[in-house]
Scaffold this motif. Structure first.
Motif: not given
Length: 372
Positions: A10-15, A78-80, A241-244
């Protein structure tokens, strides 16, 4: 024998959060969503919670059905990606013309402001639907929510006549043709009376791939992003969403992906010239850029290009940096062949030959198309 694993993010927003899952033959995406949200809420519940009913699982750019078997769509390693369901976007606070945003805590602005959103492909037409004004009252209102609201209203007003727009194929740009991310906050990127220009993502890609974020995978700190690029769905890159770099899953080293070679001008970094003088001096408009000692530079350090509705002044190697004043949309037409620039001791003067004998109130085009 070691079990095969996949990585759910989950990378859409922090955290942000990443969790490994055993790739079992009976595992469904519904189970992934439920188990992942439980793990996420256990770790980050004091800051944010995820509702399994309000998220989707994505593989590349494809949204998976809850009952789909994971093993039929992914391989070990792989990634989900768990993302907020677009249908969970709710009415927000973008003013009289509507607006929407991802459900989140409101952040009322101390001073509301308005922006003008234009569909650039019809900017020269007299279609009143090509421009909409939005009142921004919530600091969490996103650029993507404005795009969706604009498209909804645009298609509604056209009532099925002519070609409708699809928000997911569009991106937003500033007056300087810089692409602004779908999940960027409007209040952090724009000011009162600013223009937001909507263009098809493919059009923006042809002009500058790097602004959409699908070039130079080598430069990315997070290898997860490289796996997303394999799908080659350009709209996904813009709307994801932006990644970190937090919790990066172990992946193969990213490979550089380039749609086309960057032009020489794109490889040069410029500082934006933000301060300049502006004067009506019929039949010209004069623009004054003050830079102490600039006249000592060789002539080949200056370039200026003119078009009917734009100009770009570039100054190279001034105090160790390259500088640029770029106006992609002037208030009125000019005659490029009769426009010029002159370098003085401490100033560069750009002379724009007016196309019509009218008074200019501003250098930039700042008001909505068709607005009186």
């Amino acid at each position: 024998m070691a079990s095969k694993k996949l990585y759910v993010h989950f990378e859409e927003s922090e955290p942000n959060y990443t969790s490994p899952f055993n790739l079992e033959s009976s595992l469904t995406f519904s189970e992934i969503a439920n188990q992942f949200c439980t793990k996420y809420n256990s770790k980050h519940g004091s800051r944010r919670t995820l509702d399994p009913k309000a998220v989707l699982c994505k593989v590349g750019s494809k949204s998976m059905q809850p009952e789909d078997l994971v093993s039929e769509h992914v391989n070990a390693g792989d990634d989900v990606f768990v993302v907020v369901n677009p249908n969970a976007i709710t009415s927000g606070h973008a003013g009289s013309n509507g607006g929407s945003q991802i459900s989140s805590a409101e952040a009322p602005l101390e001073k509301k402001f308005k922006v003008y959103v234009h569909y650039e492909m019809e900017a020269t037409s007299k279609d009143a639907n090509a421009t909409q004004m939005f009142q921004i009252t919530d600091g969490n209102t996103t650029v993507g929510s404005l795009i969706k609201s604009f498209v909804d209203e645009y298609n509604r007003k056209r009532g099925g006549s002519g070609k409708s727009l699809d928000a997911m194929t569009l991106c937003a740009r500033t007056d300087s043709e810089i692409v602004v991310g779908a999940y960027d906050k409007v209040a952090s990127k724009f000011k009162n009376n600013d223009d937001i220009w909507l263009v098809p993502i493919d059009v923006a890609l042809k002009e500058d791939n790097s602004r959409i974020g699908i070039e130079d995978a080598e430069a990315l700190a997070n290898p997860i992003e490289a796996s997303k690029r394999r799908a080659r769905d350009k709209s996904y890159y813009y709307w994801a969403m932006p990644i970190t770099p937090e919790a990066a899953a172990p992946r193969e080293a990213p490979r550089q992906i380039r749609v086309r070679e960057a032009t020489e001008q794109e490889r040069v970094h410029f500082k934006t010239i933000e301060s300049y003088g502006f004067e009506n001096a019929d039949p010209y408009v004069k623009v004054y850029v003050t830079l102490p000692g600039v006249g000592s530079l060789p002539k080949d350090k200056f370039q200026c290009d003119f078009d009917v509705l734009s100009f770009s002044l570039r100054i190279f190697d001034y105090n160790g940096f390259n500088h640029r004043l770029q106006v992609p949309r002037l208030s009125n037409d000019i005659k490029p062949e009769e426009s010029s620039f002159k370098v003085l001791k401490d100033t560069v003067v750009v002379r724009l030959r007016k196309g019509k004998d009218t008074h200019w109130f501003d250098l930039h085009k700042t008001r909505g198309i068709g607005e009186s």
